[in-house]
Design an enzyme around this catalytic site. Structure first.
Site, PDB file in Angstrom:
ATOM      1  N   SER A   1       0.923  -1.366   0.231  1.00 37.71           N
ATOM      2  CA  SER A   1      -0.028   0.142  -0.086  1.00 37.71           C
ATOM      3  C   SER A   1       0.905   0.900   0.126  1.00 37.71           C
ATOM      4  O   SER A   1       1.303   1.367  -0.934  1.00 37.71           O
ATOM      5  CB  SER A   1      -1.318  -0.050   1.527  1.00 37.71           C
ATOM      6  OG  SER A   1      -2.203   0.841   0.971  1.00 37.71           O
TER       7      SER A   1
ATOM      8  N   HIS B   1      -7.969  -5.430   0.353  1.00 40.35           N
ATOM      9  CA  HIS B   1      -6.479  -4.776  -0.097  1.00 40.35           C
ATOM     10  C   HIS B   1      -5.740  -5.608   1.772  1.00 40.35           C
ATOM     11  O   HIS B   1      -4.163  -5.112   0.988  1.00 40.35           O
ATOM     12  CB  HIS B   1      -6.950  -2.944   0.883  1.00 40.35           C
ATOM     13  CG  HIS B   1      -5.929  -2.808   0.906  1.00 40.35           C
ATOM     14  ND1 HIS B   1      -5.575  -1.791  -1.170  1.00 40.35           N
ATOM     15  CD2 HIS B   1      -4.906  -1.887   2.006  1.00 40.35           C
ATOM     16  CE1 HIS B   1      -4.395  -0.945  -0.758  1.00 40.35           C
ATOM     17  NE2 HIS B   1      -4.473  -0.463   1.144  1.00 40.35           N
TER      18      HIS B   1
END
Length: 258
Positions: free
Chosen positions: A97, A233
């Site tokens: 990320s 995610h």
């Protein structure tokens, strides 16, 4: 933040497995609001000759009292300073990320300052620099920031955010990271020497497969590898085994130091 962050390696780096003569060091960079403990158990899933090192950003864990860094250029430059003694064919980077963007920027700075750059760049849960989508969530207040954190689906975040005392401890780092992300603007990719691999969760709406493939622009001479894995995610929490299996294959392909 004001001033220059402390660049002593013992402040920034956490070794979760020491290897007497490592073939490679894999330096791992956490997500926004994340800590190096994310990578604590990774050694068990990677080859025995790979030394796993994680970066601890200021403002978390034992660095809780230190000012957070909210600027990508400052953060990536000081991490490159920290890693410079370890650069070369034995150093590879992994970032998830926000950490993926930081890893790319660190790799670029090491390449600019050395002959070899890094052995490989491994990115996860993020779009490449020319496709990042800046967010203004950091300008909308804490409620918006916390909503964004919850929406990403970090399985460890909800319990922390639900506790008022813990929430107050972690909020400064989360705020700083969201400011950093919001200030990271799209720009053309400068290709790196060496291989790049990109990963994402199949159900991550912010990192579609087409966007993941665009990380190919980040390598000048390849090879490039990309793969989606089951999950959102935070597909790599709690089950990192499929990612570590694929990473092990990619790390085995990197040449041993001469």
């Amino acid at each position: 933040m004001n001033g220059t962050p402390d660049a002593r390696p013992d402040r920034w780096l956490r070794w979760y497995r020491r290897v007497a003569t490592p073939r490679l060091r894999l330096v791992c960079l956490p997500h926004a609001g994340g800590a190096p403990s994310l990578f604590r158990d990774w050694s068990a899933g990677l080859p025995a000759d790979v030394e796993v090192v994680a970066v601890c950003y200021p403002g978390r864990q034992d660095r809780l009292a230190e000012p957070c860094v909210d600027d990508m250029g400052v953060l990536s430059t000081v991490i490159a300073d920290v890693l410079l003694p370890y650069h070369g064919p034995r150093l590879a980077l992994f970032g998830h990320s926000m950490g993926a963007s930081v890893a790319y920027e660190v790799a670029l700075r090491l390449q600019q300052r050395t002959d070899t750059g890094v052995a490989g760049l491994f990115v996860s849960g993020q779009l490449p620099p020319h496709r990042v989508v800046p967010s203004d969530v950091h300008r909308q207040g804490d409620d918006a920031i916390l909503a964004a954190v919850r929406q990403l689906g970090d399985p460890g975040a909800e319990a922390v955010l639900a506790d008022p005392d813990l929430r107050e401890l972690v909020l400064p780092a989360i705020r700083a990271d969201f400011r950093l992300i919001g200030g990271y603007q799209p720009r053309p990719v400068t290709p790196l020497r060496g291989p790049v691999a990109a990963y994402a969760g199949a159900d991550d709406p912010d990192v579609p497969a087409a966007g993941l493939r665009e990380w190919a622009a980040a390598t000048a001479d390849g090879p490039f590898h990309h793969r989606t894995l089951p999950g959102n995610h935070f597909y790599l929490i709690p089950g990192a085994a499929p990612l570590l299996a694929d990473l092990s294959e990619r790390l085995a392909e990197l040449p041993a130091p001469g």
